[in-house]
Design a protein around this motif. Structure first.
Motif, mmCIF file in Angstrom:
data_model
loop_
_atom_site.group_PDB
_atom_site.id
_atom_site.type_symbol
_atom_site.label_atom_id
_atom_site.label_comp_id
_atom_site.label_asym_id
_atom_site.label_seq_id
_atom_site.Cartn_x
_atom_site.Cartn_y
_atom_site.Cartn_z
ATOM 1 N N CYS A 1 -6.961 2.380 3.099
ATOM 2 C CA CYS A 1 -6.083 1.369 2.516
ATOM 3 C C CYS A 1 -4.852 1.164 3.390
ATOM 4 N N THR B 1 -11.132 4.672 -1.706
ATOM 5 C CA THR B 1 -9.728 5.019 -1.899
ATOM 6 C C THR B 1 -9.480 5.687 -3.244
ATOM 7 N N ILE B 2 -8.264 6.218 -3.394
ATOM 8 C CA ILE B 2 -7.910 6.921 -4.626
ATOM 9 C C ILE B 2 -7.764 5.963 -5.793
ATOM 10 N N CYS B 3 -7.120 4.804 -5.548
ATOM 11 C CA CYS B 3 -6.886 3.915 -6.681
ATOM 12 C C CYS B 3 -7.506 2.547 -6.441
ATOM 13 N N GLY C 1 -7.164 -0.480 -3.369
ATOM 14 C CA GLY C 1 -8.078 -0.696 -2.241
ATOM 15 C C GLY C 1 -9.176 -1.693 -2.592
ATOM 16 N N SER D 1 0.856 -1.189 0.000
ATOM 17 C CA SER D 1 0.000 0.000 0.000
ATOM 18 C C SER D 1 0.893 1.241 0.000
ATOM 19 N N CYS D 2 0.563 2.223 -0.837
ATOM 20 C CA CYS D 2 1.432 3.399 -0.914
ATOM 21 C C CYS D 2 1.228 4.309 0.280
ATOM 22 N N GLY D 3 0.115 4.114 1.017
ATOM 23 C CA GLY D 3 -0.091 4.854 2.250
ATOM 24 C C GLY D 3 -0.785 6.190 2.098
ATOM 25 N N GLN D 4 -1.242 6.493 0.899
ATOM 26 C CA GLN D 4 -1.882 7.798 0.679
ATOM 27 C C GLN D 4 -3.265 7.907 1.313
ATOM 28 N N CYS D 5 -4.073 6.841 1.207
ATOM 29 C CA CYS D 5 -5.445 6.899 1.750
ATOM 30 C C CYS D 5 -5.506 6.100 3.043
HETATM 31 S S1 SF4 Z 1 -5.778 2.852 -2.472
HETATM 32 FE FE1 SF4 Z 1 -4.079 3.246 -3.875
HETATM 33 S S2 SF4 Z 1 -3.596 5.413 -3.531
HETATM 34 FE FE2 SF4 Z 1 -4.795 4.771 -1.769
HETATM 35 S S3 SF4 Z 1 -3.250 4.126 -0.225
HETATM 36 FE FE3 SF4 Z 1 -3.919 2.300 -1.337
HETATM 37 S S4 SF4 Z 1 -2.386 2.107 -2.930
HETATM 38 FE FE4 SF4 Z 1 -2.232 4.205 -2.199
#
Ligand code: SF4
Ligand SMILES: Cc1cc2nc3c(=O)[nH]c(=O)nc-3n(C[C@H](O)[C@H](O)[C@H](O)COP(=O)(O)O)c2cc1C
Ligand code: FES
Lengths: 434, 158
Positions: free
Chosen positions: A346, A384-386, A389, A339-343
């Motif tokens: 997620c 989530t953004i992407c 999630g 997870s990139c940790g942005q949202c």
């Molecule tokens: S849903 Fe996508 S953008 Fe958001 S934290 Fe997870 S990986 Fe990152």
């Protein structure tokens, strides 16, 4: 069975221009550039029913037609990040037939008027990077890239870009961020890349395998291609089979081949004559299937109809020795790590899910852990953004819903028979390997 | 501020890399790869120079270096094992491979042996599930692993 994408894979020096030219190499590009208008190319690819093989299955010709004429430069960005667990096909294309890929890039760029393509390849694929760069150099020398390609006014530059180890950079907008020299954080959409992509310019993002299908379509016609696959999902694709099968590897087969035939006919069936317990049909993010579902046709629409997805074509096979709580733990650990940790749903959710399943697996779980699990899982996707999630929700959710009884046993008995046996079985597999 | 540790030849190579991109900042990843290839890691000093060279704030360079796991902020052992721990490898005994490596090297994942010869890292799917269980030994992919193969690899690099 007719092979398209892998037709050169077992030929000697298949990666060299000399061998590629022997089998009508670059004739598809020549036909497009000299006999067809860009609009005709787009139309032909639309009619072929080629769909994106990176995972989402979006109609390729339609994607190209979203690019509008502007004063800005237009970019083609190729997704060769190949990080979806269970997937290893783009590697074969880039290593074994890089010129077939480059020819697809030329036609794709011609179709929507781009003069610059970036190929983003995952950082660990050093051989792919080396082979592709060598092929690009050969192509420049022989007027297949650069200025006045094959004597036409069309010009194109191709740059290879090495990734640096982050699964999320396979998501197309994270990939653009990464290509621009930033952390791989997915972008909010809209704006879509077709409007504002790389460096704020109109951009098409396609997977390596997708563009590799383009030259054969132009050369042999959309009719031929579309008839090979299922309705609305033309052609063949490379299925990657791994896990408990006798012959793991890449198999090129028509879209719509049944999962049963891929496992039992092509990949040689289950190891050691054991029985199938579960199978992931399209990369780790695709919801897991049970043996009663393997007569499904492997194409985007059929898999969607039974609640899973064709995704990246990565098929992971699990036999009856597999503890599904353990398998769910491994998959959820992957998401927690990547997870990139942005949202927050997620970032926090994927770690929470992993720790919860890990507790249950190790016999430290309580009944309420299992009661809460579906709620935690379902609150990630859609918030989530992407699509990462959504992948957590759909894939991990499928283990819990389809194999709930195994989770219950782990909580009640603190372990299961399979986990206890596993040690011995793993040893015996290691022996079969050699 | 000026570039401190990079030599002129080195910078020339970096210019070549940067010229491939419409926007200079986009050269950050390839430049970091190049620097790491030459120096074995990305030091804080190097981050400063790279920031200066590409006109990117050094905090941003540092952020990027920490985000991508292929960039190292410390030197790795001469022989760096990156072992895949994801599903296809795990199904075929990946956990045993990891345990065996830990025992033989007497280190935990993320660590380097005191003599600087070996490092052990756990990674997610490397796109080579057809040769599971597998790992990367420095740049090379090694597949169909078993304890014997691991022992041989360790002995070769002792
Ligand atoms: S849903 Fe996508 S953008 Fe958001 S934290 Fe997870 S990986 Fe990152
Ligand atoms: C989390 C995540 C990871 C992805 N990883 C990849 C990948 O490794 N390779 C790829 O081609 N597409 C990947 N995709 C899909 C891309 O976002 C995009 O749909 C695709 O590259 C478009 O090309 P196509 O239309 O040719 O398939 C990923 C998507 C998500 C949400
Ligand atoms: S799961 Fe190990 S290489 Fe793919």
């Amino acid at each position: 069975m007719e092979k398209i994408i892998s037709r050169h894979f077992d030929q000697e020096n298949s990666h060299r221009l000399e061998s590629y030219l022997k089998d009508s190499g670059y004739e598809g590009a020549r036909k497009a550039l000299t006999e067809m208008t860009p609009e005709q190319v787009v139309e032909e690819v639309k009619k072929s029913n080629l769909r994106g093989l990176g995972g989402a299955g979006f109609a390729t010709g339609t994607k190209w037609s979203f690019i509008k004429q502007t004063y800005k430069p237009k970019y083609l960005v190729i997704n060769g990040d190949e990080g979806e667990p269970g997937t290893f096909k783009d590697k074969y294309i880039l290593e074994q037939d890089p010129h077939a890929f480059i020819e697809g890039v030329i036609i794709t760029c011609y179709a929507f008027g781009s003069h610059k393509a970036y190929v983003y390849i995952r950082g660990e694929y050093l051989k792919s990077i080396e082979r592709l760069q060598a092929a690009i150099d050969e192509a420049y020398k022989n007027k297949f890239l650069g200025k006045e390609i094959m004597g036409t006014p069309f010009h194109l530059d191709v740059v290879v870009h090495q990734g640096a180890g982050a699964y999320i950079c396979g998501e197309e907008t994270a990939l653009l961020e990464s290509l621009e020299g930033k952390k791989g954080f997915p972008r909010l959409k809209p704006p879509f890349p077709a409007v504002s992509g790389l460096f704020g310019c109109p951009t098409v993002i396609n997977n390596v395998e997708t563009v590799t299908c383009v030259a054969p379509i132009i050369l042999k016609g959309s009719d031929w291609f579309s008839k090979l696959g299922s309705t609305k999902n033309g052609g063949n694709r490379l299925f990657c089979v791994s896990g408990h099968v006798n012959k793991p590897g890449v198999y090129e087969l028509p879209n719509g081949t049944t999962l049963r035939s891929i496992i039992y006919e092509h990949a040689g069936g289950i190891r050691g004559g054991r029985t199938l317990k579960a199978v992931i049909p399209g990369g780790i993010s695709a919801p897991i299937l049970t043996p009663d579902q393997i007569d499904v046709k492997m194409d985007f629409d059929s898999l969607k109809a039974i609640g899973s997805m064709a995704g990246s074509g990565g098929i992971i096979v699990m036999d009856d020795t597999t503890c599904m709580v353990w398998a769910a733990m491994i998959a959820s650990r992957f998401y927690a790590h990547e997870s990139c940790g942005q949202c927050s749903p997620c970032r926090e959710g994927s770690g929470w899910v992993y720790r919860n399943i890990k507790r249950i697996y190790h016999g430290e779980g309580q009944t309420h852990d299992l009661t809460h699990l579906p709620g935690i899982i379902n609150n990630i996707g859609g918030n989530t953004i992407c699509a990462f999630g959504d992948a957590v929700t759909m894939s991990i959710g499928s283990y819990v819903s389809k194999f709930r009884s195994e989770f219950e046993i782990h909580i009640k008995e603190k372990k299961c028979e399979l986990c206890m046996k596993k040690q011995g079985i793993v040893e015996s597999y290691a022996k079969i390997n050699h | 501020m000026e570039v401190i540790i990079f030599t002129e030849d080195f910078l020339l190579e970096l210019y070549k890399i940067a010229s491939r991109y419409e926007d200079r900042k986009a050269a950050l990843l390839p430049v970091l790869h190049y620097v790491q290839e030459k120096e074995g890691m990305i030091s804080l000093e190097a981050e400063k120079d790279i920031g200066e060279f590409l006109d990117i704030p050094v905090v941003h360079v540092h952020d990027v270096v920490s985000f991508y796991h292929l960039f190292h902020q410390t030197k790795k052992g001469k022989c760096h094992f990156s072992v895949c721990q994801t599903t296809s490898c795990a199904l075929l005994g990946g956990e045993d491979i990891i345990e065996h490596l830990q025992k033989r090297l007497n280190i935990k994942p993320g660590e380097t042996t005191p003599d600087g010869k070996f490092s052990l890292t756990l990674v997610e799917c490397l796109g080579a599930c057809e040769i599971a269980p597998m790992m990367q030994c420095n740049k090379e992919y090694k597949g169909l692993l078993n304890k014997k193969k691991i022992d041989e690899l360790i002995d070769q690099n002792r």
